[in-house]
Design an enzyme around this catalytic site. Sequence first.
Site, PDB file in Angstrom:
ATOM      1  N   TYR A  64       0.853  -1.193   0.000  1.00 43.94           N
ATOM      2  CA  TYR A  64       0.000   0.000   0.000  1.00 43.94           C
ATOM      3  C   TYR A  64       0.884   1.237   0.000  1.00 43.94           C
ATOM      4  O   TYR A  64       1.899   1.289   0.702  1.00 43.94           O
ATOM      5  CB  TYR A  64      -0.904   0.025   1.236  1.00 43.94           C
ATOM      6  CG  TYR A  64      -2.336  -0.249   0.874  1.00 43.94           C
ATOM      7  CD1 TYR A  64      -2.992   0.585  -0.038  1.00 43.94           C
ATOM      8  CD2 TYR A  64      -3.033  -1.317   1.390  1.00 43.94           C
ATOM      9  CE1 TYR A  64      -4.298   0.341  -0.410  1.00 43.94           C
ATOM     10  CE2 TYR A  64      -4.343  -1.573   1.028  1.00 43.94           C
ATOM     11  CZ  TYR A  64      -4.972  -0.733   0.117  1.00 43.94           C
ATOM     12  OH  TYR A  64      -6.253  -0.972  -0.251  1.00 43.94           O
ATOM     13  N   GLU A  66      -0.624   4.793  -0.425  1.00 39.28           N
ATOM     14  CA  GLU A  66      -1.453   5.985  -0.658  1.00 39.28           C
ATOM     15  C   GLU A  66      -0.653   7.238  -0.342  1.00 39.28           C
ATOM     16  O   GLU A  66       0.252   7.236   0.481  1.00 39.28           O
ATOM     17  CB  GLU A  66      -2.720   5.913   0.203  1.00 39.28           C
ATOM     18  CG  GLU A  66      -3.662   4.849  -0.324  1.00 39.28           C
ATOM     19  CD  GLU A  66      -5.005   4.839   0.381  1.00 39.28           C
ATOM     20  OE1 GLU A  66      -5.325   5.800   1.092  1.00 39.28           O
ATOM     21  OE2 GLU A  66      -5.728   3.851   0.204  1.00 39.28           O
ATOM     22  N   ASP A 241      -6.209  15.676 -23.498  1.00 37.58           N
ATOM     23  CA  ASP A 241      -6.158  14.236 -23.247  1.00 37.58           C
ATOM     24  C   ASP A 241      -5.454  13.623 -24.453  1.00 37.58           C
ATOM     25  O   ASP A 241      -6.043  13.498 -25.534  1.00 37.58           O
ATOM     26  CB  ASP A 241      -7.597  13.720 -23.093  1.00 37.58           C
ATOM     27  CG  ASP A 241      -7.658  12.210 -22.874  1.00 37.58           C
ATOM     28  OD1 ASP A 241      -6.647  11.530 -23.108  1.00 37.58           O
ATOM     29  OD2 ASP A 241      -8.732  11.729 -22.488  1.00 37.58           O
ATOM     30  N   THR A 270      -3.104   7.861 -21.318  1.00 37.42           N
ATOM     31  CA  THR A 270      -2.916   6.489 -20.887  1.00 37.42           C
ATOM     32  C   THR A 270      -1.480   6.126 -21.259  1.00 37.42           C
ATOM     33  O   THR A 270      -0.823   6.850 -22.024  1.00 37.42           O
ATOM     34  CB  THR A 270      -3.882   5.511 -21.585  1.00 37.42           C
ATOM     35  OG1 THR A 270      -3.810   5.731 -22.981  1.00 37.42           O
ATOM     36  CG2 THR A 270      -5.300   5.698 -21.107  1.00 37.42           C
ATOM     37  N   LYS A 273      -1.354   2.777 -24.982  1.00 35.76           N
ATOM     38  CA  LYS A 273      -1.775   2.839 -26.394  1.00 35.76           C
ATOM     39  C   LYS A 273      -0.526   3.047 -27.252  1.00 35.76           C
ATOM     40  O   LYS A 273       0.382   2.222 -27.228  1.00 35.76           O
ATOM     41  CB  LYS A 273      -2.827   3.937 -26.573  1.00 35.76           C
ATOM     42  CG  LYS A 273      -4.110   3.677 -25.780  1.00 35.76           C
ATOM     43  CD  LYS A 273      -5.178   4.695 -26.100  1.00 35.76           C
ATOM     44  CE  LYS A 273      -6.497   4.383 -25.427  1.00 35.76           C
ATOM     45  NZ  LYS A 273      -6.633   4.953 -24.092  1.00 35.76           N
ATOM     46  N   ARG A 279      -0.802  -1.094 -18.934  1.00 35.78           N
ATOM     47  CA  ARG A 279      -2.141  -0.509 -18.854  1.00 35.78           C
ATOM     48  C   ARG A 279      -2.176   0.474 -17.685  1.00 35.78           C
ATOM     49  O   ARG A 279      -1.964   0.088 -16.536  1.00 35.78           O
ATOM     50  CB  ARG A 279      -3.123  -1.655 -18.640  1.00 35.78           C
ATOM     51  CG  ARG A 279      -4.571  -1.339 -18.750  1.00 35.78           C
ATOM     52  CD  ARG A 279      -5.345  -2.595 -19.088  1.00 35.78           C
ATOM     53  NE  ARG A 279      -5.022  -3.003 -20.436  1.00 35.78           N
ATOM     54  CZ  ARG A 279      -5.514  -2.440 -21.541  1.00 35.78           C
ATOM     55  NH1 ARG A 279      -6.386  -1.464 -21.461  1.00 35.78           N
ATOM     56  NH2 ARG A 279      -5.138  -2.839 -22.735  1.00 35.78           N
TER      57      ARG A 279
HETATM   58  N1  DSN Z   1     -11.029   2.592 -24.898  1.00 37.11           N
HETATM   59  C1  DSN Z   1     -10.173   3.568 -25.512  1.00 37.11           C
HETATM   60  C2  DSN Z   1     -10.238   3.497 -26.992  1.00 37.11           C
HETATM   61  O1  DSN Z   1     -10.415   2.427 -27.512  1.00 37.11           O
HETATM   62  O2  DSN Z   1     -10.088   4.519 -27.641  1.00 37.11           O
HETATM   63  C3  DSN Z   1     -10.453   4.927 -25.036  1.00 37.11           C
HETATM   64  O3  DSN Z   1     -10.953   4.911 -23.758  1.00 37.11           O
END
Ligand code: DSN
Length: 478
Positions: A64, A66, A241, A270, A273, A279
């Site tokens: 943990y 936090e 974003d 994120t 990607k 992730r």
């Molecule tokens: N799930 C992602 C996508 O496929 O674009 C975005 O949240």
Amino acid sequence: MSLNAESTAFRSALEVIRAVEPRVADAIGAELADQRESLKLIASENYASPATLLAMGNWFSDKYAEGTVGRRFYAGCQNVDTVEALAAEHARELFGAAHAYVQPHSGIDANLVAFWAILADRVESPALKKAQVRQVNDLTETDWFALRRELGNQRMLGMSLDAGGHLTHGFRPNISGKMFDQRSYGTDPATGLIDYDRVAEAAREFKPLILVAGYSAYPRKVNFRIMREIADSVGATFMVDMAHFAGLVAGKVFTGDFDPVPHAHIVTTTTHKSLRGPRGGMVLCGPELADQVDRGCPMVLGGPLPHVMGAKAVALAEARRPDFADYAQRIVDNAQALAEGLLRRGTKLVTGGTDNHLVLLDVSGYGLTGRQAEQALLDSGIVTNRNAVPQDPNGAWYTSGIRIGTPALTTRGLGVAEMDATAELIHTVLSQTQAGSNPDGTPSKAKYVLDPALADKISKQASELLTGFPLYPAVDLG
Ligand code: DSN
């Protein structure tokens, strides 16, 4: 023959797991086999490196932590501090950001952290000030009432969902749509491009607290300098974003006006990607929002995932290497080759092409909905996802679009020649699929007719296309 380190590591891990619950070990092995065989064109997916994957399977998961580095609610976080600080340092260096917060578990979480930080920074409220200095217990019922009213009245202007915006930018299926009074900007119906004059007009009329840029299905660059000017002209905080295109920013394909980091007050992303990490999510900002951002846990996040922060540090270190810039450029070269291949075969593309990692097909020209096209492609070994197109007559469930992206196939090493072959496979499936009907004879938006022999033939061709580009070539599970 002695095994290489990756094969030994994954084989040993599976052996240990198999001794407890063999079905989990089998599912892990099956997932690798499936990923190896499919032509993965989901624009938001990728393949993280073995080092990134291995960094997640360890005892950091047991801790943990936090709070954040230097301000923990738990003792014994010295090693978590090391990996969190390393991930943040790599992120700052990679993106040229003053501050990086690497705890968010996902893009939605990163956006919630950013929204809270902006609200806490911008909304004048004695109750909120009390909450910020951790006097939550001192808030009276009247304070809470005032706080809910003040926060609930704040305005957000983001890109509309059917133009490619994301549902966390103030849309009803997400909490952001309940938190904010939201309005959206779309794209020019003739070109499919963002019309910055219209965005400025909407901002002048609506006077948002937050102007959001970023998308999950817009195949073009966004001029963040112009968007910042619009935000400044109405006193809005400018948030970007960059979840989809973070890899293109990291790899310096998007620079100058198209790099969000120097222009936005706050940037979320994120890490899994185009950035090709584990992730998870991340927030970048200047010093003025840093303190609020660092309160992300426990304000809006559950306990940090130290094992994932370790993996973020590994992946961000990889993204700082010179070969990542080459990878990022190849993502875009491949997307453009795929777009050209489809255009040559008569496929209609939203905006007529791409300058990032994704291509949005309007499949209405094939007489199909997105849902029918998605399933027919899947039957043929091609993994995509359906997506609305601007002013979509079929709505967000059935849609008229198919979104495809190149980060994953580029990681496997496929290049522009294979993109043309991929365009041929996609076009063949879509042109040979017919829309189906319901039992009462009315047209169905979900049913479709595709000769299974053709689907099989295309699946085989898709696997053949991949044979020269093995996935995780160093990993042999035996
Ligand atoms: N799930 C992602 C996508 O496929 O674009 C975005 O949240």
